[in-house]
Write a protein that holds these residues in place. Structure first.
Motif, PDB file in Angstrom:
ATOM      1  N   ILE A  97       0.841  -1.206   0.000  1.00 30.42           N
ATOM      2  CA  ILE A  97       0.000   0.000   0.000  1.00 30.42           C
ATOM      3  C   ILE A  97       0.874   1.253   0.000  1.00 30.42           C
ATOM      4  CG2 ILE A  97      -1.602   1.368   1.392  1.00 30.42           C
ATOM      5  CD1 ILE A  97      -2.901  -1.301   2.233  1.00 30.42           C
ATOM      6  N   LYS A  98       1.873   1.267   0.852  1.00 35.69           N
ATOM      7  CA  LYS A  98       2.767   2.430   0.936  1.00 35.69           C
ATOM      8  C   LYS A  98       3.549   2.632  -0.363  1.00 35.69           C
ATOM      9  CE  LYS A  98       3.208   2.364   5.922  1.00 35.69           C
ATOM     10  NZ  LYS A  98       4.019   2.045   7.074  1.00 35.69           N
ATOM     11  N   THR A  99       4.016   1.534  -0.947  1.00 36.51           N
ATOM     12  CA  THR A  99       4.766   1.624  -2.202  1.00 36.51           C
ATOM     13  C   THR A  99       3.878   2.121  -3.331  1.00 36.51           C
ATOM     14  OG1 THR A  99       6.174  -0.202  -1.502  1.00 36.51           O
ATOM     15  CG2 THR A  99       6.177   0.318  -3.841  1.00 36.51           C
ATOM     16  N   THR A 100       2.672   1.552  -3.411  1.00 37.83           N
ATOM     17  CA  THR A 100       1.729   1.962  -4.460  1.00 37.83           C
ATOM     18  C   THR A 100       1.361   3.433  -4.308  1.00 37.83           C
ATOM     19  OG1 THR A 100       0.822  -0.282  -4.556  1.00 37.83           O
ATOM     20  CG2 THR A 100      -0.525   1.475  -5.492  1.00 37.83           C
ATOM     21  N   THR A 101       1.107   3.860  -3.090  1.00 32.20           N
ATOM     22  CA  THR A 101       0.773   5.268  -2.837  1.00 32.20           C
ATOM     23  C   THR A 101       1.913   6.175  -3.278  1.00 32.20           C
ATOM     24  OG1 THR A 101      -0.598   4.634  -0.954  1.00 32.20           O
ATOM     25  CG2 THR A 101       0.086   6.927  -1.074  1.00 32.20           C
ATOM     26  N   SER A 102       3.136   5.799  -2.907  1.00 27.66           N
ATOM     27  CA  SER A 102       4.294   6.613  -3.270  1.00 27.66           C
ATOM     28  C   SER A 102       4.512   6.643  -4.783  1.00 27.66           C
ATOM     29  CB  SER A 102       5.533   6.061  -2.565  1.00 27.66           C
ATOM     30  OG  SER A 102       6.673   6.746  -2.980  1.00 27.66           O
ATOM     31  N   LEU A 103       4.407   5.480  -5.427  1.00 27.34           N
ATOM     32  CA  LEU A 103       4.640   5.414  -6.873  1.00 27.34           C
ATOM     33  C   LEU A 103       3.597   6.184  -7.674  1.00 27.34           C
ATOM     34  CD1 LEU A 103       5.697   1.678  -7.363  1.00 27.34           C
ATOM     35  CD2 LEU A 103       7.126   3.700  -7.620  1.00 27.34           C
ATOM     36  N   ARG A 104       2.375   6.160  -7.226  1.00 29.28           N
ATOM     37  CA  ARG A 104       1.307   6.794  -8.003  1.00 29.28           C
ATOM     38  C   ARG A 104       1.030   8.226  -7.573  1.00 29.28           C
ATOM     39  NH1 ARG A 104      -2.318   1.718  -9.002  1.00 29.28           N
ATOM     40  NH2 ARG A 104      -1.011   0.762 -10.583  1.00 29.28           N
ATOM     41  N   PHE A 105       1.026   8.477  -6.262  1.00 29.29           N
ATOM     42  CA  PHE A 105       0.605   9.785  -5.765  1.00 29.29           C
ATOM     43  C   PHE A 105       1.731  10.607  -5.161  1.00 29.29           C
ATOM     44  CE2 PHE A 105      -3.106   6.981  -5.554  1.00 29.29           C
ATOM     45  CZ  PHE A 105      -4.022   7.710  -6.284  1.00 29.29           C
ATOM     46  N   GLY A 106       2.945  10.078  -5.141  1.00 34.29           N
ATOM     47  CA  GLY A 106       4.075  10.782  -4.539  1.00 34.29           C
ATOM     48  C   GLY A 106       4.519  11.981  -5.366  1.00 34.29           C
ATOM     49  N   ALA A 107       5.516  12.670  -4.856  1.00 34.18           N
ATOM     50  CA  ALA A 107       6.019  13.877  -5.518  1.00 34.18           C
ATOM     51  C   ALA A 107       6.533  13.593  -6.926  1.00 34.18           C
ATOM     52  CB  ALA A 107       7.130  14.504  -4.680  1.00 34.18           C
ATOM     53  N   ASN A 108       7.164  12.464  -7.121  1.00 36.03           N
ATOM     54  CA  ASN A 108       7.648  12.077  -8.453  1.00 36.03           C
ATOM     55  C   ASN A 108       6.844  10.902  -8.995  1.00 36.03           C
ATOM     56  OD1 ASN A 108       9.740  13.998  -8.488  1.00 36.03           O
ATOM     57  ND2 ASN A 108      11.013  12.663  -7.242  1.00 36.03           N
ATOM     58  N   GLY A 109       5.601  10.797  -8.560  1.00 33.13           N
ATOM     59  CA  GLY A 109       4.757   9.671  -8.932  1.00 33.13           C
ATOM     60  C   GLY A 109       4.182   9.777 -10.338  1.00 33.13           C
ATOM     61  N   GLU A 110       3.432   8.749 -10.681  1.00 30.93           N
ATOM     62  CA  GLU A 110       2.852   8.660 -12.013  1.00 30.93           C
ATOM     63  C   GLU A 110       1.883   9.806 -12.300  1.00 30.93           C
ATOM     64  OE1 GLU A 110       1.468   4.683 -13.162  1.00 30.93           O
ATOM     65  OE2 GLU A 110       2.698   3.893 -11.536  1.00 30.93           O
ATOM     66  N   ILE A 111       1.156  10.254 -11.291  1.00 33.04           N
ATOM     67  CA  ILE A 111       0.207  11.350 -11.502  1.00 33.04           C
ATOM     68  C   ILE A 111       0.945  12.631 -11.866  1.00 33.04           C
ATOM     69  CG2 ILE A 111      -1.394  12.907 -10.318  1.00 33.04           C
ATOM     70  CD1 ILE A 111      -2.608  10.519  -8.998  1.00 33.04           C
ATOM     71  N   THR A 112       2.037  12.905 -11.186  1.00 33.55           N
ATOM     72  CA  THR A 112       2.821  14.098 -11.493  1.00 33.55           C
ATOM     73  C   THR A 112       3.349  14.037 -12.921  1.00 33.55           C
ATOM     74  OG1 THR A 112       3.487  14.205  -9.176  1.00 33.55           O
ATOM     75  CG2 THR A 112       4.770  15.496 -10.730  1.00 33.55           C
ATOM     76  N   LYS A 113       3.829  12.862 -13.325  1.00 34.65           N
ATOM     77  CA  LYS A 113       4.346  12.703 -14.683  1.00 34.65           C
ATOM     78  C   LYS A 113       3.232  12.827 -15.713  1.00 34.65           C
ATOM     79  CE  LYS A 113       8.107   9.784 -13.122  1.00 34.65           C
ATOM     80  NZ  LYS A 113       8.574   8.420 -12.956  1.00 34.65           N
ATOM     81  N   LEU A 114       2.083  12.193 -15.437  1.00 38.14           N
ATOM     82  CA  LEU A 114       0.946  12.300 -16.365  1.00 38.14           C
ATOM     83  C   LEU A 114       0.475  13.748 -16.491  1.00 38.14           C
ATOM     84  CD1 LEU A 114      -1.254   9.180 -15.499  1.00 38.14           C
ATOM     85  CD2 LEU A 114      -0.164   9.695 -17.674  1.00 38.14           C
ATOM     86  N   ARG A 115       0.400  14.429 -15.364  1.00 39.97           N
ATOM     87  CA  ARG A 115      -0.066  15.823 -15.378  1.00 39.97           C
ATOM     88  C   ARG A 115       0.903  16.707 -16.171  1.00 39.97           C
ATOM     89  NH1 ARG A 115      -1.970  16.535 -10.223  1.00 39.97           N
ATOM     90  NH2 ARG A 115      -4.065  16.201 -10.946  1.00 39.97           N
ATOM     91  N   SER A 116       2.196  16.503 -15.986  1.00 41.77           N
ATOM     92  CA  SER A 116       3.160  17.314 -16.733  1.00 41.77           C
ATOM     93  C   SER A 116       3.110  16.966 -18.222  1.00 41.77           C
ATOM     94  CB  SER A 116       4.573  17.160 -16.184  1.00 41.77           C
ATOM     95  OG  SER A 116       5.075  15.878 -16.436  1.00 41.77           O
ATOM     96  N   ASN A 117       2.933  15.681 -18.551  1.00 42.93           N
ATOM     97  CA  ASN A 117       2.783  15.299 -19.965  1.00 42.93           C
ATOM     98  C   ASN A 117       1.506  15.863 -20.561  1.00 42.93           C
ATOM     99  OD1 ASN A 117       5.170  13.871 -19.934  1.00 42.93           O
ATOM    100  ND2 ASN A 117       4.194  11.904 -19.579  1.00 42.93           N
ATOM    101  N   LEU A 118       0.482  16.004 -19.744  1.00 44.65           N
ATOM    102  CA  LEU A 118      -0.780  16.567 -20.199  1.00 44.65           C
ATOM    103  C   LEU A 118      -0.654  18.059 -20.466  1.00 44.65           C
ATOM    104  CD1 LEU A 118      -3.999  16.717 -20.368  1.00 44.65           C
ATOM    105  CD2 LEU A 118      -3.889  17.147 -17.927  1.00 44.65           C
ATOM    106  N   VAL A 119      -0.066  18.769 -19.534  1.00 44.45           N
ATOM    107  CA  VAL A 119      -0.037  20.232 -19.600  1.00 44.45           C
ATOM    108  C   VAL A 119       1.047  20.742 -20.548  1.00 44.45           C
ATOM    109  CG1 VAL A 119       0.354  22.302 -18.215  1.00 44.45           C
ATOM    110  CG2 VAL A 119      -1.065  20.482 -17.316  1.00 44.45           C
ATOM    111  N   GLU A 120       2.159  20.049 -20.648  1.00 53.53           N
ATOM    112  CA  GLU A 120       3.297  20.535 -21.426  1.00 53.53           C
ATOM    113  C   GLU A 120       2.965  20.886 -22.883  1.00 53.53           C
ATOM    114  OE1 GLU A 120       7.528  18.645 -22.269  1.00 53.53           O
ATOM    115  OE2 GLU A 120       7.068  18.834 -20.128  1.00 53.53           O
ATOM    116  N   PRO A 121       2.269  20.029 -23.638  1.00 49.13           N
ATOM    117  CA  PRO A 121       1.952  20.408 -25.026  1.00 49.13           C
ATOM    118  C   PRO A 121       1.079  21.663 -25.107  1.00 49.13           C
ATOM    119  CG  PRO A 121       1.497  18.076 -24.670  1.00 49.13           C
ATOM    120  CD  PRO A 121       1.839  18.663 -23.351  1.00 49.13           C
ATOM    121  N   PHE A 122       0.153  21.802 -24.168  1.00 44.30           N
ATOM    122  CA  PHE A 122      -0.705  22.989 -24.167  1.00 44.30           C
ATOM    123  C   PHE A 122       0.080  24.230 -23.776  1.00 44.30           C
ATOM    124  CE2 PHE A 122      -3.684  19.463 -23.519  1.00 44.30           C
ATOM    125  CZ  PHE A 122      -4.510  19.675 -24.613  1.00 44.30           C
TER     126      PHE A 122
END
Length: 183
Positions: A97-122
């Motif tokens: 649970i802790k690993t999954t939370t960190s990997l997905r919702f952490g500071a360098n997690g998947e959400i941060t990467k997805l959000r930056s990939n989303l916003v960068e082209p715009f």
């Protein structure tokens, strides 16, 4: 005559300094992003992915609570290897649970990467449109209204709608060429 030269030099200096003054413009990038339909679609996909991950995490958390509770209740009945095995299961699930939370919702997690990939082209599109407005209007400085740097400004210095017009015209041209190519 001496006073005339001083006054003439002073007036010439003032005229020169006014002609070199930089024009400042203001743009509201958040407003622009919210007006772009492609951004809204991408943001909806991102939010759907976040909801899926949160649901998975809640399921893991519920499973952990169930196993931990069962382990606590049966602890007195378990002996030796059984106790260690069940305790290890509960600990591994907690670690997962802790690993999954960190990997997905952490500071360098998947959400941060997805959000930056989303916003960068715009952001790149907005930057290109701002460059076009800067070149067209001879602006020296453009401030973003959302970065809390602009305390107050006159509407005539707000170039948000001009940037948005450029972006929307560009997306209309893309849609027209895409629809022509599909026919």
């Amino acid at each position: 005559m001496k006073n005339f030269k001083i006054v003439f030099t002073f007036v010439l200096f003032l005229l020169f300094s006014f002609s070199n003054a930089q024009k400042i413009g203001v743009v509201d990038t958040e407003y622009i992003l919210n007006k772009l339909p492609q951004y809204k679609e991408a943001e909806a996909r991102l939010n759907a992915q976040i909801d899926t991950w949160q649901s998975e995490l809640q399921n893991l958390q519920a499973e952990y609570e169930k196993k931990r509770s069962a382990f606590e209740n049966e602890r007195v009945l378990l002996v030796g290897d059984q106790l260690k095995l069940r305790e290890k299961e509960v600990m591994d699930l907690d670690k997962n649970i802790k690993t999954t939370t960190s990997l997905r919702f952490g500071a360098n997690g998947e959400i941060t990467k997805l959000r930056s990939n989303l916003v960068e082209p715009f952001q790149d599109e907005i930057y290109s449109a701002i460059r076009a407005v800067v070149d067209k209007n001879g602006l020296g400085i453009v401030l973003d209204k959302n970065k809390d740097n602009v305390i107050s400004h006159l509407p005539r210095y707000d170039y948000t709608d001009k940037v948005l017009d450029i972006l929307l015209k560009g997306s209309d041209k893309k849609e027209k060429t895409n629809s022509k190519g599909k026919k």
